[in-house]
Motif scaffolding. Sequence first.
Motif, short mmCIF file in Angstrom:
data_model
loop_
_atom_site.label_atom_id
_atom_site.label_comp_id
_atom_site.label_asym_id
_atom_site.label_seq_id
_atom_site.Cartn_x
_atom_site.Cartn_y
_atom_site.Cartn_z
N PRO A 152 -4.01 4.73 -0.41
CA PRO A 152 -2.92 4.66 0.20
C PRO A 152 -2.46 5.53 1.31
O PRO A 152 -1.98 5.23 2.39
CB PRO A 152 -2.10 4.62 -0.97
CG PRO A 152 -2.81 4.30 -2.09
CD PRO A 152 -4.03 4.91 -1.92
N ILE A 207 0.79 -1.09 -0.09
CA ILE A 207 0.00 0.06 -0.04
C ILE A 207 0.95 1.19 -0.08
O ILE A 207 0.60 2.27 -0.76
CB ILE A 207 -1.11 -0.16 0.94
CG1 ILE A 207 -2.14 -0.74 0.91
CG2 ILE A 207 -1.55 1.43 1.49
CD1 ILE A 207 -3.14 -1.34 1.79
N PHE A 208 1.85 1.20 0.81
CA PHE A 208 3.10 2.21 0.71
C PHE A 208 3.36 2.57 -0.74
O PHE A 208 3.38 3.51 -1.25
CB PHE A 208 4.10 2.13 1.54
CG PHE A 208 5.13 3.16 1.70
CD1 PHE A 208 4.71 4.42 2.11
CD2 PHE A 208 6.26 3.28 1.23
CE1 PHE A 208 5.61 5.35 2.17
CE2 PHE A 208 7.12 4.13 1.22
CZ PHE A 208 6.92 5.26 1.49
N LEU A 209 3.85 1.45 -1.41
CA LEU A 209 4.21 1.52 -2.76
C LEU A 209 3.31 2.09 -3.57
O LEU A 209 3.42 2.97 -4.55
CB LEU A 209 4.67 0.20 -3.57
CG LEU A 209 6.12 -0.40 -3.01
CD1 LEU A 209 6.31 -1.56 -3.61
CD2 LEU A 209 7.11 0.49 -2.92
N ALA A 210 2.09 1.69 -3.57
CA ALA A 210 0.91 2.33 -4.35
C ALA A 210 0.84 3.66 -4.07
O ALA A 210 0.51 4.62 -5.15
CB ALA A 210 -0.39 1.73 -3.85
N TYR A 211 1.05 4.27 -2.90
CA TYR A 211 1.19 5.73 -2.78
C TYR A 211 2.13 6.30 -3.64
O TYR A 211 1.98 7.39 -3.95
CB TYR A 211 1.45 5.91 -1.13
CG TYR A 211 1.63 7.42 -0.73
CD1 TYR A 211 0.76 8.44 -1.25
CD2 TYR A 211 2.22 7.85 0.50
CE1 TYR A 211 0.59 9.64 -0.99
CE2 TYR A 211 1.98 8.98 0.93
CZ TYR A 211 1.09 9.94 0.20
OH TYR A 211 1.08 11.36 0.77
#
Lengths: 319, 314
Positions: free
Chosen positions: B189, B148-152
């Motif tokens: 995210p 989810i952090f990467l999606a940010y």
Amino acid sequence: MADIALDSRAARRPVRDASAWDRLKVNRDWLAVWFMLPAMAFLILFLAYPLGLGIWISFTDAKIGRPGEYIGFENYEWLWEDSIFWLSVFNTLLYTFVASAIKFAVGLYLALLLNENMPFKAILRALVLIPFIVPTVLSALAFWWIFDAQFSIISWSLRHLDLITENINFLGDVNWARGCVIFANIWRGVPFVAITLLAGLQTVQPSLYEAATIDGATKWQMFRHITYPLLTPIIAVVMTFSVLFTFTDFQLIWAMTRGGPVNATHLMATLSYQRAIIAGQLGEGAAISSAMIPFLLAAIMVSWFGLQRRKWQHGEAND
Amino acid sequence: MTDLPVPKVDLKGVLSGPSARAAAAAADDHSEGMSYLESLPRRLVTLYLPLSIIVIVLLFPFYWMALTAIKPDDQLLDLDKFNPFWTTAPTLKHIQKLLFESHYVGWLWNTMFVAVCATVLSIVASVLAAYAIVRLRFRGAHWIGGLIFLAYLVPPSILFIPLATVVFQYGLFDTPFALILTYPTILIPFSTWLLMGYFKTIPYELEECALIDGASRWQILVKIVLPLAIPGLISAFIFCFTLCWNEFIYALTFLQSVENKTVPVAIVNEFVDGDIYRWGSLMAGALAGSLPLVVLYAFFVEHYVSAMTGAVKE
């Protein structure tokens, strides 16, 4: 004694055994699936799937209204020889590096200033953040007007100070235009960097500075050996975000110059919009935006190592 | 963030003996321990001067926006006869033109509608996801959190081309739903990450008590966790709302008809024509589009700051 034991067994009988359903209801993994479902549905349907689809489109000759056919690396080969594409890559790197470096320097300086004790501290901090709150496009329009060729207030002021004789053609000249969009980007990004670094500064204990003062440290030494090392982790994260969002910037350029004059301010994002949506060449546009991915991955790696370093400094249980 | 209780010692007071005057001064002194080392002239040069220059540069565009919005056209274009930094005859003509001769009110309504819907959807999804990641501790929760952090970090400018085809396929093109369904990819995210931080601060013991009392996970979330995380929810809500209002490239790509547009897109596309007299209404439009956010910000400064720093800190 035996009677009592029998009684209790009799009393327990109506309680049924936990069925598979009961066990499932308290199973963490099963519950988690339902809790995660809405977020995952959004992220898979509208983020992960389009991300893959974008890479696929970049290998096709899709146009608006016509699904394309697989053509291998043709789009990329085409771009490789396209001087405008390379110009946009150069512009993007220039824009990102210059703007991020200045944003960092000014942001850190502003954070240090705001960390001092002074009257109206809270109000000042609130005011500083306003450029970040206002929609980028709308402030970019204000800059467009400030940098207008004919009615620019900057040209007017400089003329009345007898520094120049002719109006500066801010957004019409290649170098001025680059400078202006970079300035606008810095203007918009500094508050974010400053306020987040300020939050980091406030966690530095004053006693460290007091001890350093007693040891005869100068201001610069205190900054270099106390403030900067303690801020490094947060700097790493903030600058990753800043670099990432500067690199993929679109709206500021679109509102101020639309890539002109003679493509001098075209970034990769604006060029891909122009090729894909305005000219209708979806495949080529997708290839341009996919070409940004390696740069983004590099930025993410930096962020990751920044976070690792933070864990190392603060211990593993780092929330 | 927490200010440690630093013992405030007035060194001059200590040196001159415990006089009543020094004691009173020490009690009134709310400054940091070392501020006595700075003299006023020095502070003027090293602190107030650079600070005021930066603040003036940061705020000048808004002054200029507001001034242009109320300046009559002849004063706007004649820089020699009138001092451009002030106006002698403020007018509401531009604002009137904006409100009654364009779709501006409709655009504002569109922006508001899209922003509220997308924000509510994202917050609901993020609350559930953040709670699951932090407190259900299911298998792979760490990995999901990282993803989810990467999606940010995936920016809209590499997604808008494929998303445009997706939106077209689903028949959402040129409807507000195109934006309501795509904005959450930016918001979820961010707000999940923010709410995870808030949920972590809520003690486990409260949940354990509730579990012993027979509460289901849903009841725990609604009756215990959410009421305790209200500051976090407000932060996430207003920050998401701001992001929605600010979003440009999706709105530019997915909307076509004039009356469906959001404020940022509409101003850039509909007001920018060859007219030399456009500046007044253009700036009035920019001002009116910024004001709702600035008002919201004025009420929730603290929440904004905690949202911004929280998302970076985690």
